[in-house]
Design an enzyme around this catalytic site. Structure first.
Site, short mmCIF file in Angstrom:
data_model
loop_
_atom_site.label_atom_id
_atom_site.label_comp_id
_atom_site.label_asym_id
_atom_site.label_seq_id
_atom_site.Cartn_x
_atom_site.Cartn_y
_atom_site.Cartn_z
N ARG A 144 0.84 -1.21 0.00
CA ARG A 144 0.00 0.00 0.00
C ARG A 144 0.88 1.26 0.00
NH1 ARG A 144 -0.66 4.77 2.58
NH2 ARG A 144 -0.22 3.76 4.56
N CYS A 178 12.02 8.34 -0.56
CA CYS A 178 11.66 9.65 -0.02
C CYS A 178 12.08 10.69 -1.05
CB CYS A 178 12.36 9.90 1.30
SG CYS A 178 12.05 11.57 1.89
#
Ligand code: ZN
Length: 301
Positions: free
Chosen positions: A10, A240
């Site tokens: 997810r 990130c």
């Protein structure tokens, strides 16, 4: 026993632009289960036009449910998503509530009051299910340690929202460092404050990011304080965007290595976890995979 809750299918997949084919998701989940992973967040019930990467979540839930003993978790942004999650048969529903209201408005386009309304509606949907078929309902306190838009988030606000989520009908709350702002002292303090306010059984898990390299240090602080459930993402999938080479979510392989080298039982076999990483790598060619332990290998026994 420590529960490592895998969020890659997810949280990881929603953060990358490549859409993983449904069959590859099945194979990855199967490999994770074979490695001993007992809880997987397999998707999110959001409109497919917003997140095409997760458009097949109902099919993925159906597949994951075939594994006996696996807790199949999903993210739901609202009651509509919860209806779909209930229809699909998810075992655990997580509703994110951003402690920073600015972030909440930008992320979910909802005020705190509106998210709490959704929580109440979701709790009612769950209560209407037959006993024994009611999924666990978690309210996740996201941006609890700070927000990229608002900066520091007052701890009193996190406590107030935690109480409000329980009052709205959540079974428990979770802590999430969505932005990678947390430090170990803050992690210890906020867990203790939430326990004092809500009761120790109402907060058992934490979702940490490694944006500034403090992911495992924060995990250790939470572990020593007494939390027993840790979200992580295989290969730190998702990355990130603000720190190239750094993972967003903490890396499952590194977390499992840390816990097991400390003598703690996760139920996960490291070699088989590496096999699952190969399944993931094959399904996402060219996608950067993170993790220090996978690169270095395990130390000589
Ligand atoms: Zn995350």
């Amino acid at each position: 026993m420590i529960l490592v809750s895998e969020v890659g299918p997810r949280d990881g997949l929603q953060s990358i632009s490549t859409v993983m084919p449904t069959a590859a998701k099945f194979a990855w989940i199967d490999a994770l289960v074979a490695a001993g992973v007992r809880e997987i967040e397999v998707g999110s019930f959001v409109p497919a036009k917003l997140l095409p990467q997760l458009a097949d979540t109902a099919d993925v839930v159906a597949h994951a449910r075939r594994h006996a003993g696996l807790t199949v978790a999903v993210l739901v942004p609202n009651a509509k998503g919860a209806e779909a999650a209930l229809a699909a048969g998810a075992h655990k529903l997580t509703l994110p509530l951003s402690c920073s209201e600015t972030h909440s408005l930008k992320n979910l386009r909802k005020t705190h009051a509106q998210v709490l309304d959704e929580a109440r509606a979701i709790a009612a949907l769950i209560a209407a299910q037959p006993i024994g078929q009611r999924p666990h309902f978690e309210g996740s306190l996201s941006t609890a340690f700070g927000c990229t838009l608002e900066g520091s988030v007052p701890e009193a606000q996190v406590l107030r929202l935690g109480e409000a989520l329980l009052k709205a009908g959540c079974d428990e709350v979770g802590l999430a460092d969505t932005t990678g702002y947390a430090n170990p002292t803050q992690v210890r303090r906020l867990i203790r404050q939430l326990w004092d306010a809500l009761g120790q059984d109402k907060l058992t898990g934490i979702h940490l990011h490694n944006t500034r390299g403090l992911g495992l240090a924060n995990a250790l602080a939470a572990l020593d304080t007494g939390l027993s459930t840790f979200d992580s993402s295989q290969a730190g999938l998702g990355g990130c965007p603000f720190a190239p080479g750094a993972s967003g979510n903490i890396v499952t392989e590194d977390l499992v290595f840390m816990l097991q080298s400390m003598g703690l039982d996760t139920g996960i076999d490291f070699d088989r976890l590496m096999q699952a990483r190969q399944v993931l790598a094959a399904a996402l060619p060219g996608e950067p995979l993170y993790g220090m332990t996978p690169q270095a290998g395990l130390p000589k026994p």
